[in-house]
Design an enzyme around this catalytic site. Structure first.
Site, PDB file in Angstrom:
ATOM      1  N   CYS A   1      11.725  -6.786   4.292  1.00 11.96           N
ATOM      2  CA  CYS A   1      11.959  -5.989   3.072  1.00 11.96           C
ATOM      3  C   CYS A   1      13.250  -5.184   3.132  1.00 11.96           C
ATOM      4  CB  CYS A   1      10.809  -5.006   2.818  1.00 11.96           C
ATOM      5  SG  CYS A   1       9.378  -5.180   3.847  1.00 11.96           S
TER       6      CYS A   1
ATOM      7  N   ASP B   1       7.293  -0.792   0.061  1.00 10.02           N
ATOM      8  CA  ASP B   1       6.375  -0.026  -0.788  1.00 10.02           C
ATOM      9  C   ASP B   1       6.687   1.467  -0.957  1.00 10.02           C
ATOM     10  OD1 ASP B   1       5.256  -2.485  -0.654  1.00 10.02           O
ATOM     11  OD2 ASP B   1       3.331  -1.854   0.135  1.00 10.02           O
TER      12      ASP B   1
ATOM     13  N   CYS C   1       7.596  -8.223  -0.263  1.00 13.65           N
ATOM     14  CA  CYS C   1       6.532  -9.164  -0.623  1.00 13.65           C
ATOM     15  C   CYS C   1       6.661  -9.593  -2.084  1.00 13.65           C
ATOM     16  CB  CYS C   1       5.177  -8.530  -0.375  1.00 13.65           C
ATOM     17  SG  CYS C   1       4.887  -8.091   1.343  1.00 13.65           S
TER      18      CYS C   1
ATOM     19  N   SER D   1      -4.317  -2.234  -0.779  1.00 10.13           N
ATOM     20  CA  SER D   1      -2.963  -2.740  -0.906  1.00 10.13           C
ATOM     21  C   SER D   1      -2.733  -3.289  -2.298  1.00 10.13           C
ATOM     22  CB  SER D   1      -2.756  -3.852   0.120  1.00 10.13           C
ATOM     23  OG  SER D   1      -1.592  -4.587  -0.173  1.00 10.13           O
TER      24      SER D   1
END
Length: 572
Positions: free
Chosen positions: A54, A128, A199, A475
């Site tokens: 990421c 995130d 993701c 999640s």
């Protein structure tokens, strides 16, 4: 070329006047010219690291952002901050660090900006918690700021189908159930994540990337292209130019992030079947701006928003597919034309949201984004719940779910490890509600996500046969009847702490209710006997977090917020 007057900018304290000669000597040591010292200083912060894919493309994009700042008569000053990547932290004690990292990111950016008196900020994030962490810092400091997402990962390919990391988590459950050989699990893990980027499904990173455009802090279409695409560099360069224009026009994040803009952001979370973590991060961002916008207020927006983007995990496509279909701008235009967005909200372009979208038309030759007249479902992909089990609220992602009611008997676990062990050995039954408690912001501490447990259940083929509830989080990749953010949390003696094995629990995601079907007198007796648990974390960062963190319904924030501040950094 714009000439900037530094007499009212924070950087005057470190660059203007004879008394600042020692400060300027440091700048000369770094090769800066007199002209650069006389220009506005722009902090260019990225969450670059080698923890996970990421983040590894962020430093490359930061160089382009710096080039944009320079081209528009600014002086970029690059720095990095941490990020904890959930895919690596998931399923063990490392996940306790994840939500805490959001606060550390915001705090560290604040300290760097304050300590060096930077005038503006460009922030690049990939995983995130780093997205809301940087946007929270922008709102807290309230200096001209532009946010940019680092981009999603390309989908992997396995047996002719697109796959994501979620498929690997679920494959672990299939393997444990004896339905997947070692060789296939190994082959899948080797191809699921083929590049740099976050993701690819509509998990938390892509949800908050959509939010960055909807809320007005990111340039239109900057969230869409996958991380490896060179086109991202042009958006980064444009972000650097844009922040200089914001300085010139004195447009600040709190001019952009109003209550209406927050409502737009909540609309996009629901319309895309986004992560339940949106219900945690939007209240936290609002808090920085001095706006009260809690979980149940977010849920009110969810309730009236159509679900129109067919994205994983509830749907069929990934972020790259939506980008190629028309991207976030087409999603926003579809919602705006349907009357679901406030078009008059200001954005970092200096124009309103509606003005940014004037030339966007709906592409009928794609399958990712549905028209609002024919949604996947008429209400949002994320739902708020309230009831005797969660007086302060809870949240569930319903995107892709067919049955929205569940009633079953409780099976209680006081930590995620115990729940995962029971699931891995299939020590649970269809019709049960698995309760995972003492995992809230204080109780965890850190409010862990439970993707390993939920994925194992799906891998065993029981995803629609049980429900899970927790005072922790699920999640963005979680699917099924999984309710998180239950408040008050167990560590505070909330009703979730009083559940006993065999109690009946009723959940109705259509009506928005979650109830513990136990007599009030019985609960009162249990409450009288309940004692707070001693936590294992008696020192360090997690201990500090426990002392200050508030309830999940308010965003799990750790300071009084914009409403209580007496002066803004931007006005020093």
């Amino acid at each position: 070329m714009t000439r900037f007057d530094k007499s009212k900018l924070p950087s005057r304290y470190v660059s203007v006047g004879p008394e600042r000669a020692p400060h300027r000597s440091y700048y000369y040591a770094m090769g800066m010219t007199e002209e650069e010292i006389n220009q506005p200083f722009v902090g260019v912060v990225s969450c670059w690291n080698e923890a996970a894919p990421c983040n590894i493309s962020l430093m490359r994009q930061a160089q382009s952002a710096k080039a944009g700042v320079r081209a528009a008569s600014g002086t970029p000053r690059e720095f990095c901050t941490i990020t904890v990547t959930d895919g690596i932290a998931m399923g063990h004690e490392g996940m306790k660090s994840s939500l805490v990292s959001r606060e550390v990111i915001a705090d560290s950016v604040e300290l760097t900006m304050r300590g060096h008196c930077y005038d503006a900020m460009v922030g690049l994030a990939g995983c995130d918690k780093s997205l809301p962490g940087l946007m929270m810092a922008m709102l807290r400091l309230n200096v001209p700021s532009v946010f940019m997402y680092g981009g999603s990962i390309m989908p992997g390919e396995f047996k002719g189908k697109d796959v994501t990391v979620m498929d690997v988590f679920e494959a672990v459950g299939q393997h444990a159930a004896g339905n997947l050989p070692d060789s296939e699990l190994h082959d899948l893990e080797c191809v699921a994540c083929p590049s740099a980027g976050a993701c690819g499904g509509q998990f938390t990173a892509n949800t908050m990337a959509c939010v960055s455009e909807a809320i007005g802090l990111a340039l239109p279409n900057s969230a869409g292209a996958p991380a490896p695409y060179v086109s991202r560099d042009a958006y980064a360069e444009a972000s650097g130019r844009a922040v200089m224009d914001l300085i010139a026009r004195n447009i600040r994040p709190r001019d952009i992030v109003t209550r209406k803009a927050l409502e737009n952001a909540a609309t996009v979370v629901a319309a895309t079947g986004g992560s339940t973590n949106g219900g945690l991060h939007l209240p936290a961002m609002a808090h920085e701006a001095g706006i009260d916008f809690d979980l149940m207020e977010v849920a009110e927006i969810f309730k009236k928003t159509p679900y129109i983007a067919d994205l994983k995990p509830g749907g069929n496509y990934v972020a790259k597919d939506m980008y190629e279909a028309g991207g976030v701008p087409m999603l926003l235009k579809t919602l705006l034309d349907g009357g679901y967005l406030h078009g008059d909200c200001l954005t970092v372009t200096g124009k309103s949201l509606a003005e940014n979208l004037e030339d966007i038309t709906f592409n009928p030759d794609q399958k990712v984004i549905y028209p609002v007249s024919n949604p996947i479902s008429p209400t949002g992909g994320v739902v708020g719940l309230k009831g005797s089990l969660a007086p302060d609220g809870a949240i569930v992602k319903v995107a892709g779910m067919e049955v929205l009611q569940f009633e079953g008997t409780a099976r209680c676990f006081d930590c995620e490890e115990d729940a995962f062990a029971a699931v891995a050995s299939e020590q649970y039954k269809p019709g049960e509600v698995l309760v995972i408690r003492y995992e809230g912001p204080k109780g965890g501490p850190g409010m862990r996500e439970m993707l390993s447990t939920t994925s194992a259940i799906y891998g065993q083929g029981n995803g629609d046969k049980v429900a899970l509830i927790t005072d922790g989080r699920f999640s963005g990749a979680t699917r099924g009847f999984c309710i998180g953010h239950v408040g008050p949390e167990a560590a505070e003696g909330g009703p979730i702490a009083l559940i006993e094995d065999g109690d009946k629990i009723s959940i109705d995601a259509e009506a928005g209710t979650i109830d513990l079907l136990v007599e009030a007198t019985v609960l009162a007796e249990r409450k009288a006997k309940w004692q707070a648990r001693e936590n294992d974390f008696a020192s360090g960062t997690l201990w500090k977090y426990m002392q200050t963190v508030g309830p999940a319904s308010k965003g799990a924030v750790t300071h009084p917020g914009g409403a209580k501040e007496k002066k803004q950094y931007a006005d020093i």
